[in-house]
Design a protein around this motif. Sequence first.
Motif, mmCIF file in Angstrom:
data_model
loop_
_atom_site.group_PDB
_atom_site.id
_atom_site.type_symbol
_atom_site.label_atom_id
_atom_site.label_comp_id
_atom_site.label_asym_id
_atom_site.label_seq_id
_atom_site.Cartn_x
_atom_site.Cartn_y
_atom_site.Cartn_z
ATOM 1 N N THR A 76 -8.095 5.172 4.332
ATOM 2 C CA THR A 76 -8.307 4.285 3.184
ATOM 3 C C THR A 76 -9.809 4.025 3.086
ATOM 4 O O THR A 76 -10.446 3.647 4.069
ATOM 5 N N ARG B 181 -4.335 -1.654 0.248
ATOM 6 C CA ARG B 181 -4.851 -1.039 1.476
ATOM 7 C C ARG B 181 -3.818 -1.114 2.598
ATOM 8 O O ARG B 181 -3.503 -0.115 3.245
ATOM 9 N N PHE C 291 -12.362 1.900 1.009
ATOM 10 C CA PHE C 291 -12.347 0.781 0.060
ATOM 11 C C PHE C 291 -13.738 0.191 -0.153
ATOM 12 O O PHE C 291 -14.355 -0.336 0.771
ATOM 13 N N TYR C 292 -14.203 0.291 -1.415
ATOM 14 C CA TYR C 292 -15.480 -0.293 -1.832
ATOM 15 C C TYR C 292 -15.258 -1.649 -2.495
ATOM 16 O O TYR C 292 -16.216 -2.277 -2.950
ATOM 17 N N ASN D 147 -12.413 -5.259 -2.255
ATOM 18 C CA ASN D 147 -11.431 -5.899 -1.387
ATOM 19 C C ASN D 147 -9.999 -5.616 -1.831
ATOM 20 O O ASN D 147 -9.743 -5.323 -3.003
ATOM 21 N N SER D 148 -9.094 -5.739 -0.900
ATOM 22 C CA SER D 148 -7.678 -5.504 -1.187
ATOM 23 C C SER D 148 -6.842 -6.066 -0.054
ATOM 24 O O SER D 148 -7.262 -6.037 1.109
ATOM 25 N N SER E 157 -14.255 0.576 5.327
ATOM 26 C CA SER E 157 -14.562 -0.514 4.412
ATOM 27 C C SER E 157 -16.052 -0.421 4.080
ATOM 28 O O SER E 157 -16.893 -0.474 4.990
ATOM 29 N N SER F 151 -19.897 -0.030 6.518
ATOM 30 C CA SER F 151 -20.137 1.405 6.727
ATOM 31 C C SER F 151 -21.593 1.768 6.402
ATOM 32 O O SER F 151 -22.391 0.917 6.003
ATOM 33 N N ASN G 50 -9.344 3.224 8.397
ATOM 34 C CA ASN G 50 -9.920 2.534 7.236
ATOM 35 C C ASN G 50 -11.430 2.612 7.256
ATOM 36 O O ASN G 50 -12.052 2.445 8.306
#
Length: 311
Positions: A49, A59, A51-52, A54-55, A77, A81, A75
């Motif tokens: 996953t 996710r 993700f740029y 939030n969720s 995030s 990163s 994941n």
Amino acid sequence: MLKSKDLLGLRHTAPEEIHEILNTAELMKVVITSNNKKTPHLQGRSVMTVFYENSTRTRLSFELACKYMSGTASNMSAPASSVTKGETLVDTARTLDVMGTDVMILRHPMSGAPHLMARNVKAAVINAGDGTNEHPTQALLDMYTMRERLGGLKGLRVAIVGDVAHSRVARSNVYGLTKMGASVVLAGPPTLMPPRIGELGVEVTDRVDDAVRGADVVMGLRIQVERQKKGLFPSVREYRKYFGLTEERVALARRGALVMHPGPINRGVEISTAVADSPESTIDEQVTNGVAVRMALLFMLTRQKPEIGGI
Ligand code: CP
């Protein structure tokens, strides 16, 4: 089988493909409602996953879906990163690809980001929400919930109410529902309605009562304050009065109509607590069904990729 290696949206997904995804999700739901949430379908497969934004729901349901099918879930995030050091989306995607990732699930604030990623990686890419464009897995779980509760999608009248302009959920539902034979009416303040949206084959109104009257499904949308550059409605009180899903307003729908919302909800703004927690509300079921739909997609997208050594 899906025609593409990726699921980037419902705009170009065929009705037969949607049908197959929903049928496969039905089998997956048996697994997640049992006491043995484990299948071998993703054994040896790696799911990331990315993700740029939030969720919570999207996710974690993808990660659980992967784990329930014995895959390896990781994941990335963006804030934690090397994106913070200036690494581009394409360079990030290539890096994850050469780690051996089979499926990348991308949420990104830019519309079209998953398409860019998909063109640059061997992995299957699933769009988990791109800007204001699409959120196809949300629409699939919404359609799954309608089909399960109401027996089918053809002929349903679905009222989608609220901040349509910023809603990728609305757009994916419009594409999916109209392909499956449902009629869709969009309602909300004119400032939150995209121009020319009626060209997608839907009714458009700023009178929520007219949209909800006789509907089989009433779907509220979250006010997306984070995507609004300037105030597009006068006040929360006025929004609630004219556009909120209140008990009085929902009573105009067909008897037994479903009340849906993709979440997270702004209680007392686009939906009252009484409506959100009513027996007609499917908000919790939608979340459960999201796991089943995402299991179905992970299974279908990895099944069409050959096993190592051509097995
Ligand atoms: N419905 C939805 O996409 O929720 P999350 O933002 O929590 O994933």
